[in-house]
Design a protein around this motif. Structure first.
Motif, PDB file in Angstrom:
ATOM      1  N   GLY A 184      79.269 -58.386 -64.688  1.00 39.26           N
ATOM      2  CA  GLY A 184      77.881 -58.641 -65.018  1.00 39.26           C
ATOM      3  C   GLY A 184      76.963 -57.925 -64.054  1.00 39.26           C
ATOM      4  O   GLY A 184      77.401 -57.242 -63.128  1.00 39.26           O
ATOM      5  N   ASN A 185      75.662 -58.072 -64.261  1.00 42.28           N
ATOM      6  CA  ASN A 185      74.677 -57.417 -63.414  1.00 42.28           C
ATOM      7  C   ASN A 185      73.716 -58.428 -62.788  1.00 42.28           C
ATOM      8  O   ASN A 185      72.613 -58.062 -62.381  1.00 42.28           O
ATOM      9  CB  ASN A 185      73.892 -56.379 -64.229  1.00 42.28           C
ATOM     10  N   ASP A 186      74.131 -59.696 -62.713  1.00 44.03           N
ATOM     11  CA  ASP A 186      73.319 -60.741 -62.092  1.00 44.03           C
ATOM     12  C   ASP A 186      73.507 -60.646 -60.578  1.00 44.03           C
ATOM     13  O   ASP A 186      74.536 -61.072 -60.030  1.00 44.03           O
ATOM     14  CB  ASP A 186      73.741 -62.112 -62.598  1.00 44.03           C
ATOM     15  N   SER A 187      72.530 -60.080 -59.875  1.00 43.92           N
ATOM     16  CA  SER A 187      72.661 -59.852 -58.433  1.00 43.92           C
ATOM     17  C   SER A 187      72.795 -61.155 -57.648  1.00 43.92           C
ATOM     18  O   SER A 187      73.494 -61.206 -56.621  1.00 43.92           O
ATOM     19  CB  SER A 187      71.458 -59.057 -57.920  1.00 43.92           C
ATOM     20  N   ILE A 188      72.149 -62.224 -58.108  1.00 42.10           N
ATOM     21  CA  ILE A 188      72.231 -63.506 -57.398  1.00 42.10           C
ATOM     22  C   ILE A 188      73.653 -64.063 -57.460  1.00 42.10           C
ATOM     23  O   ILE A 188      74.222 -64.486 -56.448  1.00 42.10           O
ATOM     24  CB  ILE A 188      71.227 -64.514 -57.994  1.00 42.10           C
ATOM     25  N   GLU A 189      74.245 -64.041 -58.639  1.00 46.27           N
ATOM     26  CA  GLU A 189      75.616 -64.535 -58.779  1.00 46.27           C
ATOM     27  C   GLU A 189      76.602 -63.645 -58.035  1.00 46.27           C
ATOM     28  O   GLU A 189      77.590 -64.132 -57.471  1.00 46.27           O
ATOM     29  CB  GLU A 189      75.988 -64.610 -60.266  1.00 46.27           C
ATOM     30  N   PHE A 231      84.676 -73.167 -56.196  1.00 47.04           N
ATOM     31  CA  PHE A 231      84.787 -71.762 -56.581  1.00 47.04           C
ATOM     32  C   PHE A 231      85.644 -71.640 -57.839  1.00 47.04           C
ATOM     33  O   PHE A 231      86.745 -72.175 -57.895  1.00 47.04           O
ATOM     34  CB  PHE A 231      85.403 -70.949 -55.452  1.00 47.04           C
ATOM     35  N   GLU A 232      85.135 -70.983 -58.845  1.00 41.59           N
ATOM     36  CA  GLU A 232      85.883 -70.753 -60.063  1.00 41.59           C
ATOM     37  C   GLU A 232      85.977 -69.264 -60.295  1.00 41.59           C
ATOM     38  O   GLU A 232      84.968 -68.549 -60.235  1.00 41.59           O
ATOM     39  CB  GLU A 232      85.202 -71.421 -61.266  1.00 41.59           C
ATOM     40  N   ALA A 233      87.188 -68.786 -60.553  1.00 37.22           N
ATOM     41  CA  ALA A 233      87.400 -67.356 -60.763  1.00 37.22           C
ATOM     42  C   ALA A 233      87.288 -67.028 -62.253  1.00 37.22           C
ATOM     43  O   ALA A 233      87.859 -67.722 -63.087  1.00 37.22           O
ATOM     44  CB  ALA A 233      88.775 -66.946 -60.255  1.00 37.22           C
ATOM     45  N   HIS A 234      86.543 -66.005 -62.572  1.00 39.08           N
ATOM     46  CA  HIS A 234      86.403 -65.551 -63.958  1.00 39.08           C
ATOM     47  C   HIS A 234      86.643 -64.040 -63.970  1.00 39.08           C
ATOM     48  O   HIS A 234      86.032 -63.293 -63.193  1.00 39.08           O
ATOM     49  CB  HIS A 234      85.005 -65.841 -64.507  1.00 39.08           C
ATOM     50  N   LYS A 244      76.495 -64.640 -54.443  1.00 35.04           N
ATOM     51  CA  LYS A 244      77.191 -65.909 -54.238  1.00 35.04           C
ATOM     52  C   LYS A 244      78.706 -65.701 -54.198  1.00 35.04           C
ATOM     53  O   LYS A 244      79.412 -66.294 -53.378  1.00 35.04           O
ATOM     54  CB  LYS A 244      76.819 -66.887 -55.356  1.00 35.04           C
ATOM     55  N   LEU A 245      79.194 -64.857 -55.095  1.00 38.05           N
ATOM     56  CA  LEU A 245      80.627 -64.572 -55.140  1.00 38.05           C
ATOM     57  C   LEU A 245      81.088 -63.900 -53.848  1.00 38.05           C
ATOM     58  O   LEU A 245      82.113 -64.267 -53.271  1.00 38.05           O
ATOM     59  CB  LEU A 245      80.943 -63.694 -56.350  1.00 38.05           C
ATOM     60  N   LYS A 246      80.307 -62.928 -53.381  1.00 41.42           N
ATOM     61  CA  LYS A 246      80.650 -62.245 -52.135  1.00 41.42           C
ATOM     62  C   LYS A 246      80.690 -63.220 -50.955  1.00 41.42           C
ATOM     63  O   LYS A 246      81.584 -63.158 -50.099  1.00 41.42           O
ATOM     64  CB  LYS A 246      79.635 -61.133 -51.847  1.00 41.42           C
ATOM     65  N   GLN A 247      79.724 -64.131 -50.916  1.00 38.79           N
ATOM     66  CA  GLN A 247      79.662 -65.087 -49.824  1.00 38.79           C
ATOM     67  C   GLN A 247      80.875 -66.012 -49.818  1.00 38.79           C
ATOM     68  O   GLN A 247      81.495 -66.251 -48.780  1.00 38.79           O
ATOM     69  CB  GLN A 247      78.372 -65.909 -49.930  1.00 38.79           C
ATOM     70  N   LYS A 248      81.258 -66.537 -50.978  1.00 42.82           N
ATOM     71  CA  LYS A 248      82.406 -67.436 -51.053  1.00 42.82           C
ATOM     72  C   LYS A 248      83.710 -66.697 -50.752  1.00 42.82           C
ATOM     73  O   LYS A 248      84.610 -67.238 -50.107  1.00 42.82           O
ATOM     74  CB  LYS A 248      82.465 -68.093 -52.431  1.00 42.82           C
ATOM     75  N   MET A 249      83.814 -65.461 -51.219  1.00 41.15           N
ATOM     76  CA  MET A 249      85.011 -64.677 -50.926  1.00 41.15           C
ATOM     77  C   MET A 249      85.110 -64.380 -49.438  1.00 41.15           C
ATOM     78  O   MET A 249      86.194 -64.418 -48.847  1.00 41.15           O
ATOM     79  CB  MET A 249      84.973 -63.362 -51.725  1.00 41.15           C
TER      80      MET A 249
END
Length: 304
Positions: free
Chosen positions: A14-19, A7-10, A22-27
């Protein structure tokens, strides 16, 4: 807590629903968070979406406040503060309950985060938070009566094609009747939508109206520069010059013409800062008539 492997925090958007998924799942795996969907209500703020844009208000918060203090049936008024109402401290007046006054102001200050129209009135009554009198409480009551007639007012963020940063700045030279300090005020628009506003008393007494005006212009330019940096971080950079609207032609002329130095020797730092931004084309200062100057709502009590 350490982030999960891979997991890398940035600090980005953005509006990339897939990413985003993924972020929601890891969080969720690390912190046990829950996705509540689109924001609708948070800490008294009501958020509504439509084809035109997003609106933010505190209607329920306002009505609950009026109900709490027993003013649901009060007589509404058209303005939050009377025209030319300069409140002063007076030992001849009757003091009021200090804790009640402070509690009401705290609630009104929070409400003003979405209500530009009551910001000036609240800044006026906040000056007497340590020693409130009857006339100060009457001014607070006027604000509450105004809220009775305008509970739905708030902010609206509309979709449009405007891609520029604009600001309206103003000052009231020696406007404070207690210490004769001037107050700088500004409100900024990003892509045609109101995003920030501020009313700040200047640190020293201005020796001329030019000094007070350049202090206000300086404050507005700094806010615009900060907003531009935020947009760059969000990959929404605009190549149009930022606009700073002002209603004093003499001040604008002096800012563009360094020859008139005799009138501005005592404000050289502010003037040179403004001139530098004008010369590099990052900002322009168009004139706006006082009747159309939005920052006036932060400067004085206005008629309906």
């Amino acid at each position: 807590m350490t982030p999960p492997p891979g997991f890398e925090a940035h600090w980005d958007s953005g509006n990339d629903s897939i990413e985003i998924d993924k972020l929601k799942q890891k969080m969720a795996e690390e912190f046990g968070i829950k996705d509540l969907g689109n924001l609708r209500y948070f800490l008294g703020m009501e958020v509504a979406r439509s084809k035109e844009g997003i609106s933010v208000s505190k209607r329920k918060y306002t009505l609950d406040l009026l109900r709490e203090i027993g003013m649901t049936r009060c007589k509404p008024t058209d303005t939050p503060v009377e025209v030319n109402n300069n409140l002063v401290e007076s030992v001849d007046d009757i003091p009021v309950n200090k804790k009640r006054y402070q509690r009401l102001l705290g609630k009104l200050i929070y409400l003003s985060h979405t209500r530009l129209d009551i910001s000036y009135a609240i800044s006026l009554v906040s000056q007497f938070i340590q020693s409130p009198y009857v006339r100060h409480m009457e001014a607070v009551t006027q604000i509450l009566r105004y809220l009775k007639s305008t509970p739905r007012k708030g902010l609206v963020f509309r979709k449009n094609d405007r891609r520029c940063i604009e600001a309206y700045t103003d000052s009231d030279w020696a406007g404070s009747v207690t210490d004769r300090k001037s107050t700088s005020r500004y409100c900024t628009f990003v892509w045609g939508n109101l995003v920030t506003w501020r009313s700040k008393k200047q640190g020293v007494v201005a020796r001329s109206s030019a000094e007070a005006e350049y202090g206000a212009m300086n404050l507005g330019i700094c806010e615009e520069i900060w907003l531009k940096k935020v947009l760059v971080d969000l990959h929404q950079e605009s190549h149009h010059p930022m606009r700073l609207y002002y209603d004093n032609k003499a001040t604008i002329n002096i800012a563009n013409n360094p020859i008139q130095h005799d009138r501005t020797k005592h404000v050289e730092i502010d003037r040179h800062f403004i001139k530098e931004k004008l010369d590099n084309g990052s900002i322009c200062i168009p004139y706006v008539p006082s009747s159309q100057h939005i920052a006036d709502v932060l400067t004085k009590g206005l008629p309906r």
